[in-house]
Design an enzyme around this catalytic site. Structure first.
Site, mmCIF file in Angstrom:
data_model
loop_
_atom_site.group_PDB
_atom_site.id
_atom_site.type_symbol
_atom_site.label_atom_id
_atom_site.label_comp_id
_atom_site.label_asym_id
_atom_site.label_seq_id
_atom_site.Cartn_x
_atom_site.Cartn_y
_atom_site.Cartn_z
ATOM 1 N N SER A 163 -3.426 -4.304 0.738
ATOM 2 C CA SER A 163 -4.538 -4.936 1.129
ATOM 3 C C SER A 163 -4.384 -6.292 0.419
ATOM 4 O O SER A 163 -3.328 -6.364 -0.413
ATOM 5 C CB SER A 163 -5.692 -4.456 0.457
ATOM 6 O OG SER A 163 -5.724 -4.500 -0.777
ATOM 7 N N LYS A 164 -5.369 -7.290 0.519
ATOM 8 C CA LYS A 164 -5.140 -8.604 0.268
ATOM 9 C C LYS A 164 -5.008 -8.726 -1.601
ATOM 10 O O LYS A 164 -4.421 -9.780 -1.914
ATOM 11 C CB LYS A 164 -6.377 -9.531 0.525
ATOM 12 C CG LYS A 164 -6.164 -10.056 1.854
ATOM 13 C CD LYS A 164 -7.154 -11.114 2.030
ATOM 14 C CE LYS A 164 -7.388 -11.515 3.612
ATOM 15 N NZ LYS A 164 -8.708 -11.903 4.058
ATOM 16 N N ARG A 165 -5.504 -7.812 -2.139
ATOM 17 C CA ARG A 165 -5.397 -7.912 -3.592
ATOM 18 C C ARG A 165 -4.112 -7.747 -4.029
ATOM 19 O O ARG A 165 -3.730 -7.858 -5.249
ATOM 20 C CB ARG A 165 -6.569 -6.998 -4.388
ATOM 21 C CG ARG A 165 -6.309 -5.544 -4.285
ATOM 22 C CD ARG A 165 -7.457 -4.568 -4.555
ATOM 23 N NE ARG A 165 -7.294 -3.505 -4.045
ATOM 24 C CZ ARG A 165 -6.042 -2.377 -4.179
ATOM 25 N NH1 ARG A 165 -5.443 -2.704 -5.568
ATOM 26 N NH2 ARG A 165 -5.914 -1.422 -3.761
#
Ligand code: GLU
Length: 468
Positions: free
Chosen positions: A238-240
């Site tokens: 994911s983006k994190r």
């Protein structure tokens, strides 16, 4: 039989690196077998699809160089065809209208949950002969109620599904629009796709799609479901975990070649080889060598690959990619010096094109502020006569070549009996604004005579203005 693969993204955001890897594997498989690679935009979810996302996908494919032989096809332009096939399924008894209301379906689910059964549609409208007043029906596929459906997956091997587990899925919503499983089936059929290569989040859809194809009397394609890509911590990517959009990698200064090489190794390997040219990939790639388990991204490896390709690709290739970054910095890359020459002097000093672009702005653009520390240390009153002597010597040069520049700078150092460093470093700050650059000869050669002289002049004036 000619191999035909496809990439079928839904345009609901950017091109994700997971999607790009799927596209790459499909592309490679087609290229390896001399087949065709088709791009299909699955934009039937009108609420979530938009033109911007379509452009993002096309831009990503183009930037990666994954050229398609056919398409892009748009599912929203094929509604008539889906209607036709739905009608065919209705006419042959493979599909039926379902008038169940949401409330009825909720009750059905609650009852099933209460006895710990798997929630599924129980097929109660299968036998209905009369429409129900005031209800717009959905259309369901009449799934086989016995037997098994086998997916002979090229990555997973044989995966067996009980047909009783697959309930009668909706193929057309009450407004008549077709659903994902129906459109995919019709398209894979019409587009004569021989190998469906996609993420394994679709594995559960595959037996449903196979059953619909069989109902239509169509031989299903082969399937290959690719394992997931995870973050470095082993959780869903994911983006994190950093950039997940392909174009973000461009923005961050990666070469498409580096990203492709990186993506191919997420789930595929050939011995312990890490670096592959595209031609090599096309020759060596095989679906059978795709790992069964998920693979984790490794940003350090991508950076390493990027540095490798910055150093070893042709300067023209790197320059073409760098050009975009220069544009971002308001530099017109078609003005001198030639970008390929800039690449040649900076390629050993940059891990990304962002670093390279940041380091090369002064070749193109004048400035009127200096790096504070560098100026304090080097643009001192002592440097004034040095800069004046350099201005005179460089101004008198017949030719502007690295050799001539070199001779001229060492000449000033000898004449003034000042160490070379005390000549070169003020000169460097004067012409670049900072204290780090390639060799002074290369730097000056690229900046050009006129700019060099006016920047020396500017620095001399700057020092003089500080004196008073
Ligand atoms: N449109 C689907 C998605 O983006 C892919 C469908 C397929 O590959 O069959 O997940």
């Amino acid at each position: 039989m000619k191999v035909r693969t496809r990439f079928a993204p839904s345009p609901t955001g950017y091109l994700h690196i997971g999607g790009a890897r799927t596209a790459l594997f499909s592309w490679l498989y087609a290229r390896k077998h001399g087949g065709d690679f088709v791009l299909r935009i699955e934009d039937t979810d009108l609420a979530r699809s938009n033109a911007e996302s379509v452009n993002a996908i096309l831009e990503g494919m183009n930037w990666l160089g994954l050229e398609y032989d056919e398409g892009p096809f748009y599912q929203t332009q094929r509604f008539d065809r889906y209607k036709e096939v739905i009608q065919q399924l209705l006419d042959t008894g493979h599909a039926y209208y379902c008038y169940c209301t949401k409330e009825e379906l909720d009750v059905m689910r609650d009852q099933q949950m209460a006895i710990k059964a798997k929630p599924r549609y129980d097929g109660r409208c299968r036998l209905r002969t009369e429409p129900r007043e005031g209800v717009s029906p959905v259309i369901r596929f009449r799934n086989p109620t016995e037997g098994i459906t086998v997916v002979d997956d090229m990555v997973r091997g044989r995966v067996t599904f009980q047909n009783t587990e697959l309930d009668d899925l909706i193929i057309a919503r009450s407004d008549g629009t077709p659903t994902y499983n129906l459109t995919v089936v019709v398209d894979d059929w019409d587009m004569q796709i021989t190998h469906v290569i996609r993420g394994d989040d679709h594995l559960n859809n595959t037996p449903r799609q196979i059953n619909i194809l069989k109902a239509l009397g169509v031989e299903p394609p082969r399937y290959a479901h690719l394992p997931m890509i995870l973050g470095p911590d082993g959780t869903k990517l994911s983006k994190r975990h950093g950039a997940v959009s392909v174009m973000q990698y461009r923005d961050d200064g990666y070469l498409p070649q580096a990203l492709l090489n990186y993506l191919v190794r997420l789930g595929w390997s050939h011995g312990d080889q890490e670096i592959f040219s595209l031609d090599e990939l096309i020759e060596l790639f095989d679906i059978a060598d795709v790992n069964h388990s998920a693979s984790a991204i490794n940003p350090e490896k991508l950076l390493w690959l990027n540095q490798h390709y910055i150093k070893t690709q042709t300067p023209d290739y790197v320059a073409r990619q760098l050009s975009w970054h220069m544009g971002q910095r308001d530099v017109d890359p078609s003005t001198p010096p030639p970008l390929r020459d800039v690449v040649e002097v900076l390629r050993d000093r940059a891990k990304t094109l962002v670093e390279m672009a940041d380091q090369s702005v002064y070749f193109f653009k004048d400035f009127d502020v200096y790096d504070e520390k560098a100026a304090q240390k080097n643009l001192t009153p002592d440097a004034l006569p040095v800069l004046q002597a350099l201005h005179a010597a460089l101004g008198a040069l017949g030719e502007w070549t690295p050799e001539q520049v070199h001779e001229s700078v060492t000449g000033v150092s000898e004449r003034l009996q000042v160490k070379l460093g005390k000549v070169a470093q003020p000169l460097r700050v004067a012409v670049t604004g900072g204290s780090v650059s390639p060799s002074i000869d290369q730097t000056l050669t690229l900046i050009g005579r006129e700019r060099t002289l006016s920047r020396i002049q500017q620095a001399a004036e700057w020092i003089a203005s500080k004196k008073v």
